[in-house]
Design an enzyme around this catalytic site. Sequence first.
Site, PDB file in Angstrom:
ATOM      1  N   TYR A   3     -91.733  12.097  19.982  1.00  0.00           N
ATOM      2  CA  TYR A   3     -91.328  11.286  18.819  1.00  0.00           C
ATOM      3  C   TYR A   3     -91.887   9.867  18.914  1.00  0.00           C
ATOM      4  CZ  TYR A   3     -87.934   8.637  21.520  1.00  0.00           C
ATOM      5  OH  TYR A   3     -87.367   7.774  22.427  1.00  0.00           O
ATOM      6  N   CYS A  22     -81.775   7.334  24.275  1.00  0.00           N
ATOM      7  CA  CYS A  22     -81.947   5.890  24.483  1.00  0.00           C
ATOM      8  C   CYS A  22     -80.630   5.241  24.901  1.00  0.00           C
ATOM      9  CB  CYS A  22     -82.439   5.218  23.201  1.00  0.00           C
ATOM     10  SG  CYS A  22     -83.889   5.940  22.508  1.00  0.00           S
ATOM     11  N   ASN A  74     -81.038  -2.227  24.022  1.00  0.00           N
ATOM     12  CA  ASN A  74     -80.321  -0.941  23.959  1.00  0.00           C
ATOM     13  C   ASN A  74     -78.973  -0.991  24.654  1.00  0.00           C
ATOM     14  OD1 ASN A  74     -82.300   0.050  22.398  1.00  0.00           O
ATOM     15  ND2 ASN A  74     -82.842   1.760  23.718  1.00  0.00           N
ATOM     16  N   THR A  84     -89.700   3.821  28.268  1.00  0.00           N
ATOM     17  CA  THR A  84     -88.608   2.890  28.576  1.00  0.00           C
ATOM     18  C   THR A  84     -88.274   2.917  30.062  1.00  0.00           C
ATOM     19  OG1 THR A  84     -87.696   3.281  26.393  1.00  0.00           O
ATOM     20  CG2 THR A  84     -86.217   2.318  28.019  1.00  0.00           C
ATOM     21  N   ARG A 127     -80.350  16.131  22.168  1.00  0.00           N
ATOM     22  CA  ARG A 127     -80.321  15.544  23.509  1.00  0.00           C
ATOM     23  C   ARG A 127     -79.137  14.596  23.686  1.00  0.00           C
ATOM     24  NH1 ARG A 127     -86.474  13.735  24.345  1.00  0.00           N
ATOM     25  NH2 ARG A 127     -86.320  13.603  22.072  1.00  0.00           N
ATOM     26  N   LYS A 182     -86.239  -4.536  26.423  1.00  0.00           N
ATOM     27  CA  LYS A 182     -85.819  -3.209  25.941  1.00  0.00           C
ATOM     28  C   LYS A 182     -84.459  -2.851  26.526  1.00  0.00           C
ATOM     29  CE  LYS A 182     -85.913   0.895  24.110  1.00  0.00           C
ATOM     30  NZ  LYS A 182     -86.973   1.900  24.103  1.00  0.00           N
TER      31      LYS A 182
END
Length: 426
Positions: A25, A269, A219, A136, A334, A215
């Site tokens: 993705y 994520c 998140n 990530t 997921r 990052k």
Amino acid sequence: MNRYKILKDKLEQKRAVIGVIGLGYVGLPLAVLLAKKGYMVRGFLRHKDKVTQLNNGENDLGDESLTKSLKAVLSKGSLSVFKFSKDKLADCDVYIVCVPTPVTEDKKPDLTALMSVAAHLKELDLAGKLIINESTVAPTMTRAVLGELSDVEYFLACSPERIDPGNDLRGVSNIAKVLGGLNENSLQLAKIIYEQILSADVVTVSSLEAAEMTKMLENTYRAVNIALINEVAQLCEKIDLDVLEIVKAASSKWSFHAHYPGVGVGGHCIPVDPYYLLKLAKENKVDMNVVKQSLLTNESMPTKFAQMIKSEYRDGMKVLLYGVTYKKDVADIRESPVLELMKILKEMKIEFMIYDPVLSDAELKRLDITNAKLQVVDMLIVGTGHMALSEDYKKLVGNNTIVIDGRNFFLNKVGRSVVGVGRRLL
Ligand code: SAJ
């Protein structure tokens, strides 16, 4: 002429061949965008069947416009997909790494995929090449895994992916990207590419680690704020307040950023990235108790939601669970909290049918799920608030149906009552 200048000229004239490693993705939309913007792009995957599928223009991301663009760049020959091979990799000038960085069962960072890419790259002559890590990771991991692949000079940058699956408004080309480099030359070379292909800002930072930490912050910020609203929702339930009314009112304040309670936090994520941060914190003897507790709070939501179901459940009720995926209108299971919920309900001996309009037949089969026929039930459980529910509920909810709404999908009462997370519609 020095290697920096050679690659800089190639990039400015889009004569460079760009290898995108990992076409999920993140990698696939990026590879298609690079090809649409005029680069010669090679996509690399581990599995032959996936290579064939993509070279036939098919993909399982469920995004029509992407499939159309994919077919266009394939037929133009500006994108081709290969199974990993040294000679195909060797022809590239740039490698953009877009591989999964999950956690293990015991929530430890799992860099297997990234390290396997490093092993492939290590075999190449990297002189004058540029590697960009979009996967990530926590600070120092890009440098540790990709920073010492060769004694000759090559360039290394980090630009963490920011894809928002299922959000058509935010596509890869219009999302601002943060970018850090091993050194100034690496930063400037990577910046050329992103400025050529993005309509959004390229936000440069001082190092690889600054980009990685950005990052982690963005998140983890989301995970912590979701945990906060999950806790506030539980209090609202006790004192008969409607959490959505409170969030809406709080949103009138400039410094408040709305988050919403629910059955839990899924995806690859938000429930995952904070564990990368926690590992780094532990290594540096920093206690991040807010982050730790937030993850536990979010992970406790499927159990809390199951208890809400249990308190309304009566033996013999006809029950349907609507939606299994981690996020509305995204066909991805997921880390979906609904999978955990299903497990708990089975332990509670609560029988239920399942229906998810977004999962493909192949995925349903893989999950051993058969979509039930839509019919009026005694209890409707909302696991994922797919948009299709706004029509499907008419076949599911009768005057006596109790709705247990794990995503506060219903804003007005339907059936006998709606028990949401932090709100009741009676
Ligand atoms: N969730 C809540 N309450 C919220 C928001 C989300 O319970 O207020 C749940 C969702 O149901 C889902 C999980 O959390 O189960 C994750 O939701 P998400 O919207 O964050 O979905 P993701 O995982 O697709 O997040 C992506 C992330 N993008 C990247 O990491 C590159 C995330 O950083 C973005 O914030 C998010 O998209 C977005 O929506 O922008």
